[in-house]
Design a protein around this motif. Structure first.
Motif, PDB file in Angstrom:
ATOM      1  N   TRP A  39      34.885  32.671  42.586  1.00  0.00           N
ATOM      2  CA  TRP A  39      33.712  32.531  41.711  1.00  0.00           C
ATOM      3  C   TRP A  39      32.815  33.767  41.796  1.00  0.00           C
ATOM      4  O   TRP A  39      32.227  34.177  40.794  1.00  0.00           O
ATOM      5  N   ALA A  42      34.388  36.682  39.960  1.00  0.00           N
ATOM      6  CA  ALA A  42      34.189  36.537  38.513  1.00  0.00           C
ATOM      7  C   ALA A  42      32.791  37.006  38.103  1.00  0.00           C
ATOM      8  O   ALA A  42      32.625  37.671  37.063  1.00  0.00           O
ATOM      9  N   ARG A  43      31.788  36.669  38.907  1.00  0.00           N
ATOM     10  CA  ARG A  43      30.423  37.121  38.606  1.00  0.00           C
ATOM     11  C   ARG A  43      30.334  38.643  38.659  1.00  0.00           C
ATOM     12  O   ARG A  43      29.677  39.269  37.814  1.00  0.00           O
TER      13      ARG A  43
END
Length: 350
Positions: A39, A42-43
């Motif tokens: 996650w 992805a950021r």
């Protein structure tokens, strides 16, 4: 200071991995394995579309402030904790800086590079490398120590550290590994009642962002302004700012707490194995690494490397003299058991 001593202060765990050849299992660097998580990657990837603009740190600074319940005037974002040590050494007017050792060597190196004559308080193995009342000279106007401390893994009581604070003294507490302690027990981050308190935090260790360089300083507004004046323009990149904002979110804090508890369980496996091998472990260890007394540590380290494992030498830390110490990062149970088998082999026990 001798050239060899200066070089020792600049030796860090990444050299054990980098200089040991490809394919080594890394127990030398204190970065949580298998990070950054998907996650967060992805950021970071999404942030790349904004690289044409200059970095704007306002949102990240506000997020860090909110995480610790502080006004933004008490927060400074930095390119990792290492930059913060350089800023402190260059921006603050001090007469007698003192570094409590053994600990991370970069604070002393930065102070010496800035022209300061640095005093040392050497904690003793006989005391479990714990800070005793009165160990720090009364006239020290800058005191630096880590909590939990690298490389000893000792977690000092916050009350004992708070007693070091006083008007006219800057007390720098490096909490780079505090988010790896369940519940962040003994943290001073967020305290505003202690004169001269400066707390450093890093997002490198728990989130695997050593290559991105992101951390922050918590201090009184006048100290923050002094450090900010010593920074270059735009010192923290846009991806690093995105990471800072993301890693202090409620979801990330909950994940860090789960990781801290998992690390504590994995550490117990490592400590038990080391003690079964007849080695002394400084403790009780509370960080994501342990310090072990290992006879013929240099030979053991070389032979472990030949078997595929990189570990951190201890003799470059002031206060850990002689050929007797290794620092070992906590890894998952399977990795630890493989390492312990290799350790027994090089020590003639398996």
């Amino acid at each position: 200071m001798r050239t060899d001593e200066a070089g020792a202060l600049r030796h860090h765990g990444d050299a054990e991995v980098r200089d040991g050849g490809p394919g080594l299992v890394d127990l030398a660097v204190n970065v949580r394995a298998d990070t950054p998580p998907a996650w967060l990657r992805a950021r970071l990837a999404a942030s790349l579309t904004g690289l044409a603009a200059y970095p704007d740190g306002r949102a990240a600074r506000a997020a860090v402030a909110a995480r610790h319940g502080l006004p933004v005037e008490r927060v400074l974002l930095t390119a990792g904790a290492a930059e913060a040590f350089v800023l402190l050494a260059r921006a603050l007017e001090v007469r007698r800086p003192v570094v409590v050792h053994p600990q991370f060597t970069e604070p002393e190196a930065a102070l010496r590079d800035a022209g300061h004559e640095v005093g040392r308080v050497l904690l003793r193995e006989a005391d479990g490398f714990r800070l005793l009342p009165g160990a720090v000279p009364e006239d020290a106007d800058l005191v630096v120590l880590g909590n939990p401390t690298n490389p000893t893994s000792v977690l000092h009581p916050s009350a004992a550290l708070a007693r070091l604070a006083r008007p006219g003294r800057t007390l720098v507490v490096d909490e780079a590994f505090m988010d790896a302690v369940p519940g962040e027990a003994e943290a001073l981050a967020g305290r505003t009642d202690l004169p001269g308190l400066v707390v450093l935090r890093s997002l490198t260790k728990t989130w695997g962002l050593a290559g991105l360089r992101v951390g922050y300083v918590l201090a009184a507004p006048d100290t923050i302004r002094a450090l900010e004046r010593a920074q270059p323009l735009w010192p923290v990149s846009t991806p690093a700012l995105v990471a800072a904002e993301a890693c202090v979110s409620p979801g990330a804090l909950a994940e860090a707490e789960r990781a801290a508890r998992a690390t504590a369980a994995d550490r117990a496996v490592l400590v038990e194995g080391l003690r079964e091998a007849g080695l002394t472990v400084v403790g009780p260890p509370r960080a994501p690494f342990v310090l072990a007394r290992v006879p013929e540590a240099a030979r053991v380290r070389r032979e472990l490397r030949a078997l595929g494992f990189a570990v951190r030498r201890g003799d470059t830390f002031p206060g850990l003299t002689g050929d007797a110490w290794l620092r070992l990062a906590v890894r998952d149970r399977g990795t630890t058991e493989a390492f312990l088998k290799a350790l027994r082999a090089v020590r003639g026990g398996g």
